[in-house]
Write an enzyme that holds these catalytic residues in place. Structure first.
Site, PDB file in Angstrom:
ATOM      1  N   TYR A 175      43.717   6.329  25.514  1.00 29.95           N
ATOM      2  CA  TYR A 175      43.814   5.151  26.379  1.00 29.95           C
ATOM      3  C   TYR A 175      45.110   4.383  26.073  1.00 29.95           C
ATOM      4  O   TYR A 175      45.828   3.944  26.973  1.00 29.95           O
ATOM      5  CB  TYR A 175      42.591   4.246  26.189  1.00 29.95           C
ATOM      6  CG  TYR A 175      42.744   2.926  26.927  1.00 29.95           C
ATOM      7  CD1 TYR A 175      42.642   2.871  28.316  1.00 29.95           C
ATOM      8  CD2 TYR A 175      43.040   1.748  26.238  1.00 29.95           C
ATOM      9  CE1 TYR A 175      42.835   1.673  29.002  1.00 29.95           C
ATOM     10  CE2 TYR A 175      43.227   0.549  26.912  1.00 29.95           C
ATOM     11  CZ  TYR A 175      43.124   0.517  28.288  1.00 29.95           C
ATOM     12  OH  TYR A 175      43.312  -0.662  28.955  1.00 29.95           O
ATOM     13  N   SER A 201      45.692 -10.414  26.956  1.00 28.79           N
ATOM     14  CA  SER A 201      45.213  -9.779  28.190  1.00 28.79           C
ATOM     15  C   SER A 201      43.872 -10.359  28.644  1.00 28.79           C
ATOM     16  O   SER A 201      43.040 -10.737  27.815  1.00 28.79           O
ATOM     17  CB  SER A 201      45.054  -8.279  27.928  1.00 28.79           C
ATOM     18  OG  SER A 201      44.293  -7.681  28.942  1.00 28.79           O
ATOM     19  N   GLN A 228      47.274 -13.799  30.123  1.00 30.02           N
ATOM     20  CA  GLN A 228      47.565 -12.906  31.250  1.00 30.02           C
ATOM     21  C   GLN A 228      46.346 -12.818  32.149  1.00 30.02           C
ATOM     22  O   GLN A 228      45.234 -12.582  31.680  1.00 30.02           O
ATOM     23  CB  GLN A 228      47.963 -11.518  30.731  1.00 30.02           C
ATOM     24  CG  GLN A 228      48.205 -10.478  31.820  1.00 30.02           C
ATOM     25  CD  GLN A 228      46.977  -9.636  32.095  1.00 30.02           C
ATOM     26  OE1 GLN A 228      46.261  -9.248  31.169  1.00 30.02           O
ATOM     27  NE2 GLN A 228      46.711  -9.348  33.351  1.00 30.02           N
ATOM     28  N   TYR A 244      44.290 -11.227  35.453  1.00 32.20           N
ATOM     29  CA  TYR A 244      44.049 -10.236  36.506  1.00 32.20           C
ATOM     30  C   TYR A 244      43.127 -10.891  37.519  1.00 32.20           C
ATOM     31  O   TYR A 244      42.296 -11.729  37.154  1.00 32.20           O
ATOM     32  CB  TYR A 244      43.305  -9.019  35.944  1.00 32.20           C
ATOM     33  CG  TYR A 244      44.160  -7.982  35.253  1.00 32.20           C
ATOM     34  CD1 TYR A 244      45.292  -7.454  35.850  1.00 32.20           C
ATOM     35  CD2 TYR A 244      43.778  -7.490  34.001  1.00 32.20           C
ATOM     36  CE1 TYR A 244      46.046  -6.472  35.206  1.00 32.20           C
ATOM     37  CE2 TYR A 244      44.527  -6.508  33.360  1.00 32.20           C
ATOM     38  CZ  TYR A 244      45.654  -6.007  33.973  1.00 32.20           C
ATOM     39  OH  TYR A 244      46.391  -5.039  33.347  1.00 32.20           O
ATOM     40  N   THR A 274      49.473 -10.619  36.444  1.00 30.29           N
ATOM     41  CA  THR A 274      49.882  -9.209  36.552  1.00 30.29           C
ATOM     42  C   THR A 274      49.574  -8.697  37.953  1.00 30.29           C
ATOM     43  O   THR A 274      48.434  -8.788  38.416  1.00 30.29           O
ATOM     44  CB  THR A 274      49.177  -8.361  35.480  1.00 30.29           C
ATOM     45  OG1 THR A 274      49.610  -8.834  34.197  1.00 30.29           O
ATOM     46  CG2 THR A 274      49.525  -6.885  35.610  1.00 30.29           C
ATOM     47  N   ARG A 303      44.779   8.162  35.248  1.00 32.68           N
ATOM     48  CA  ARG A 303      45.316   8.664  33.973  1.00 32.68           C
ATOM     49  C   ARG A 303      44.497   9.868  33.544  1.00 32.68           C
ATOM     50  O   ARG A 303      43.340   9.740  33.164  1.00 32.68           O
ATOM     51  CB  ARG A 303      45.272   7.558  32.920  1.00 32.68           C
ATOM     52  CG  ARG A 303      46.186   6.434  33.314  1.00 32.68           C
ATOM     53  CD  ARG A 303      46.184   5.265  32.373  1.00 32.68           C
ATOM     54  NE  ARG A 303      46.475   4.058  33.143  1.00 32.68           N
ATOM     55  CZ  ARG A 303      45.857   2.899  32.994  1.00 32.68           C
ATOM     56  NH1 ARG A 303      44.915   2.752  32.093  1.00 32.68           N
ATOM     57  NH2 ARG A 303      46.184   1.876  33.738  1.00 32.68           N
ATOM     58  N   LYS A 308      54.088 -10.725  36.486  1.00 27.87           N
ATOM     59  CA  LYS A 308      54.340  -9.517  35.680  1.00 27.87           C
ATOM     60  C   LYS A 308      54.093  -8.250  36.502  1.00 27.87           C
ATOM     61  O   LYS A 308      53.008  -8.101  37.093  1.00 27.87           O
ATOM     62  CB  LYS A 308      53.422  -9.507  34.452  1.00 27.87           C
ATOM     63  CG  LYS A 308      53.580  -8.255  33.593  1.00 27.87           C
ATOM     64  CD  LYS A 308      52.802  -8.354  32.298  1.00 27.87           C
ATOM     65  CE  LYS A 308      52.980  -7.113  31.439  1.00 27.87           C
ATOM     66  NZ  LYS A 308      52.210  -5.966  31.934  1.00 27.87           N
ATOM     67  N   HIS A 316      54.118  -1.366  34.102  1.00 26.27           N
ATOM     68  CA  HIS A 316      52.875  -1.300  33.352  1.00 26.27           C
ATOM     69  C   HIS A 316      52.916  -0.167  32.317  1.00 26.27           C
ATOM     70  O   HIS A 316      51.925   0.500  32.044  1.00 26.27           O
ATOM     71  CB  HIS A 316      51.693  -1.103  34.309  1.00 26.27           C
ATOM     72  CG  HIS A 316      50.451  -1.848  33.916  1.00 26.27           C
ATOM     73  ND1 HIS A 316      50.059  -3.026  34.500  1.00 26.27           N
ATOM     74  CD2 HIS A 316      49.491  -1.578  32.995  1.00 26.27           C
ATOM     75  CE1 HIS A 316      48.920  -3.445  33.962  1.00 26.27           C
ATOM     76  NE2 HIS A 316      48.558  -2.581  33.035  1.00 26.27           N
ATOM     77  N   ARG A 333      51.861   3.367  33.539  1.00 32.71           N
ATOM     78  CA  ARG A 333      50.420   3.606  33.668  1.00 32.71           C
ATOM     79  C   ARG A 333      49.940   3.430  35.102  1.00 32.71           C
ATOM     80  O   ARG A 333      48.761   3.592  35.379  1.00 32.71           O
ATOM     81  CB  ARG A 333      49.649   2.636  32.749  1.00 32.71           C
ATOM     82  CG  ARG A 333      49.893   2.911  31.285  1.00 32.71           C
ATOM     83  CD  ARG A 333      49.497   1.752  30.426  1.00 32.71           C
ATOM     84  NE  ARG A 333      48.071   1.604  30.209  1.00 32.71           N
ATOM     85  CZ  ARG A 333      47.346   2.314  29.348  1.00 32.71           C
ATOM     86  NH1 ARG A 333      47.934   3.263  28.645  1.00 32.71           N
ATOM     87  NH2 ARG A 333      46.061   2.074  29.188  1.00 32.71           N
TER      88      ARG A 333
HETATM   89  C1  LIG Z   1      46.819   0.388  26.374  1.00 30.36           C
HETATM   90  C2  LIG Z   1      47.557  -0.540  27.277  1.00 30.36           C
HETATM   91  C3  LIG Z   1      46.850  -1.581  27.858  1.00 30.36           C
HETATM   92  C4  LIG Z   1      47.525  -2.478  28.686  1.00 30.36           C
HETATM   93  N1  LIG Z   1      46.834  -3.527  29.209  1.00 30.36           N
HETATM   94  C5  LIG Z   1      47.487  -4.439  29.959  1.00 30.36           C
HETATM   95  C6  LIG Z   1      46.803  -5.582  30.418  1.00 30.36           C
HETATM   96  O1  LIG Z   1      45.635  -5.785  30.143  1.00 30.36           O
HETATM   97  N2  LIG Z   1      47.503  -6.459  31.182  1.00 30.36           N
HETATM   98  C7  LIG Z   1      48.821  -6.274  31.512  1.00 30.36           C
HETATM   99  O2  LIG Z   1      49.402  -7.099  32.217  1.00 30.36           O
HETATM  100  N3  LIG Z   1      49.493  -5.190  31.060  1.00 30.36           N
HETATM  101  C8  LIG Z   1      48.865  -4.296  30.287  1.00 30.36           C
HETATM  102  N4  LIG Z   1      49.547  -3.221  29.801  1.00 30.36           N
HETATM  103  C9  LIG Z   1      50.988  -3.070  30.083  1.00 30.36           C
HETATM  104  C10 LIG Z   1      51.826  -3.738  28.992  1.00 30.36           C
HETATM  105  O3  LIG Z   1      51.734  -5.136  29.057  1.00 30.36           O
HETATM  106  C11 LIG Z   1      53.308  -3.365  29.137  1.00 30.36           C
HETATM  107  O4  LIG Z   1      53.715  -3.618  30.462  1.00 30.36           O
HETATM  108  C12 LIG Z   1      53.597  -1.908  28.777  1.00 30.36           C
HETATM  109  O5  LIG Z   1      52.788  -1.498  27.707  1.00 30.36           O
HETATM  110  C13 LIG Z   1      55.056  -1.732  28.405  1.00 30.36           C
HETATM  111  O6  LIG Z   1      55.346  -0.405  28.147  1.00 30.36           O
HETATM  112  P1  LIG Z   1      55.440   0.208  26.655  1.00 30.36           P
HETATM  113  O7  LIG Z   1      54.071   0.184  26.106  1.00 30.36           O
HETATM  114  O8  LIG Z   1      55.928   1.595  26.884  1.00 30.36           O
HETATM  115  O9  LIG Z   1      56.401  -0.619  25.898  1.00 30.36           O
HETATM  116  C14 LIG Z   1      48.904  -2.311  28.963  1.00 30.36           C
HETATM  117  C15 LIG Z   1      49.593  -1.267  28.356  1.00 30.36           C
HETATM  118  C16 LIG Z   1      48.935  -0.393  27.509  1.00 30.36           C
HETATM  119  C17 LIG Z   1      49.717   0.701  26.850  1.00 30.36           C
END
Ligand SMILES: Cc1cc2nc3c(=O)[nH]c(=O)nc-3n(C[C@H](O)[C@H](O)[C@H](O)COP(=O)(O)O)c2cc1C
Length: 375
Positions: free
Chosen positions: A26, A108, A128, A130, A156, A165, A248, A272, A275
């Protein structure tokens, strides 16, 4: 990997060894073929900085201002869902490490620890948001952020629907498989699974109860997040939230202009972490055109693929005012808890200083497009 982590990539290996398989997948995975996830890292790494010499770099100042506050460096912990499950009450540990390092953390919506629990540790994070379908509940979340005195609200916008995924789909198994995976990670099971309860989504307990829907988190998001959200809803948030508002998940200059027009105080260039829309531009590639479109009217933050202090300097050279870490801090949290996050931030600090010294910069304002070597 055994022994001490020398960099964030080492923390990834340590996290893999400590987390149950489904949780590591995850955290580590991206959507579809993970093209954008890889591009984020590779495009950033391919930015060549101009080596400069003989410029008295004996004193280097990393401090930066963002949203009316001075931070020790232009780096924050971005929102990472479920991070409270990577280590015991993980978001509280991360908030402590961020505060000690003088950098902000964004909590988050889908954190394990609630905003109230994290704030009770004495370190109020940014929050943050949602959009879930129940708008009354979203209003409640905003009210709670106000009540706790959060210094900024990040909305976001790149998760209208969850990206598919494959690694999550493959990692979901029956009870027996899950039991084997947990048994294979006894230190996590003891630290988080037993002593870290409740395993829930703290902020969402009023709508999901005390059990996190871990079995199929993507489906839960699909069923509960609101795909009908538009800029009108951002206006609706604006009416209730008078503090700094950051959008974001911007990758397109036209959307960046909308964010400016809609009265936001900043935006995060982000896909993101690869993702969501696979094949989308990397943050590093998208960033310069967005900085140009925004024209200095609001703050531009960026994330995606940052794995070192050198990468932070590259993002700043591409035009970002501030950089968020995602997986980088979450790997360190999974590996070593608060001490891991503190160490990862120290590494980033030290790597930034070396990158700045060798490019002839002594403060953050000096880092700009002129640092990029395009030969
Ligand atoms: C496991 C995971 C959970 C994430 N959950 C959120 C989230 O809850 N809210 C959000 O705005 N972004 C979320 N993101 C995105 C991150 O804020 C960020 O944009 C991203 O991880 C940046 O890329 P990097 O991990 O390669 O540096 C998540 C990313 C990951 C890897």
């Amino acid at each position: 990997m055994a022994g001490k982590a020398a960099n964030v990539v080492d923390y990834r290996a340590l996290a893999k060894a400590r987390l149950p398989h489904f949780l590591f997948e995850y955290l580590d995975g991206g959507s579809y073929d993970e093209v954008t996830l890889r591009r984020n890292v590779e495009d950033l790494q391919s930015v060549a900085l101009r080596q400069r010499v003989l410029r008295d770099v004996s004193q280097i100042d990393l401090s930066t201002e963002l949203l009316g506050k001075r931070w020790a460096m232009p780096v924050g912990l971005g929102p990472v869902g479920l991070s409270g499950l990577y280590a015991r009450r993980g978001e509280v540990q991360a908030a402590r490490a961020a505060a000690a390092a003088g950098v902000p953390m964004v909590l988050s919506t889908v954190s394990a620890c609630s905003l109230r629990e994290v704030a009770a540790s004495g370190h109020v994070p940014w929050y943050q948001l949602y959009f879930v379908k129940d708008r009354g509940f979203v209003a409640d979340l905003i009210a709670r952020a106000k009540e706790q005195g959060c210094g900024a609200l990040f909305v976001t916008v790149d998760l209208a629907v969850p990206g598919s995924r494959y690694r999550d789909t493959r990692a979901v198994g029956g009870r027996l498989r899950r039991a084997f995976e947990l048994a294979a990670r006894p230190s996590w099971l003891w630290d988080v699974g037993m002593r870290g309860r409740p395993i829930s989504l703290g902020n969402l307990e009023p709508i999901v109860g005390q059990r996190a829907p871990l079995g199929d988190f993507q489906k839960w998001i699909h069923d509960n997040f609101d795909a009908s959200v538009t800029w009108k809803d951002v206006e609706w948030v604006r009416e209730q939230w008078k503090g700094p508002l950051i959008i974001k998940g911007i990758l397109d200059p036209n959307d960046a202009c909308e964010a400016v027009a809609n009265g936001s105080d900043g935006l995060v260039v982000s896909n993101h972490g690869g993702r969501q829309l696979d094949g989308a531009l990397s943050s590093a590639r998208a960033l310069p055109s967005i900085v140009e479109a925004v024209g200095g009217k609001i703050s531009v933050l960026a994330d995606g693929g940052v794995r070192s202090g050198l990468d932070v300097v590259r993002m700043l050279a591409l035009g970002a005012d501030f950089v968020l870490l995602g997986r980088a801090w979450a790997y360190a949290l999974a590996a070593r808890g608060q001490a891991g996050v503190a160490h990862a931030l120290k590494l980033i600090d030290a790597e930034m200083r070396v990158a700045m010294a060798l490019t002839g910069c002594t403060n953050i304002e000096q880092i700009d497009d002129g640092l990029i070597d395009r030969r």
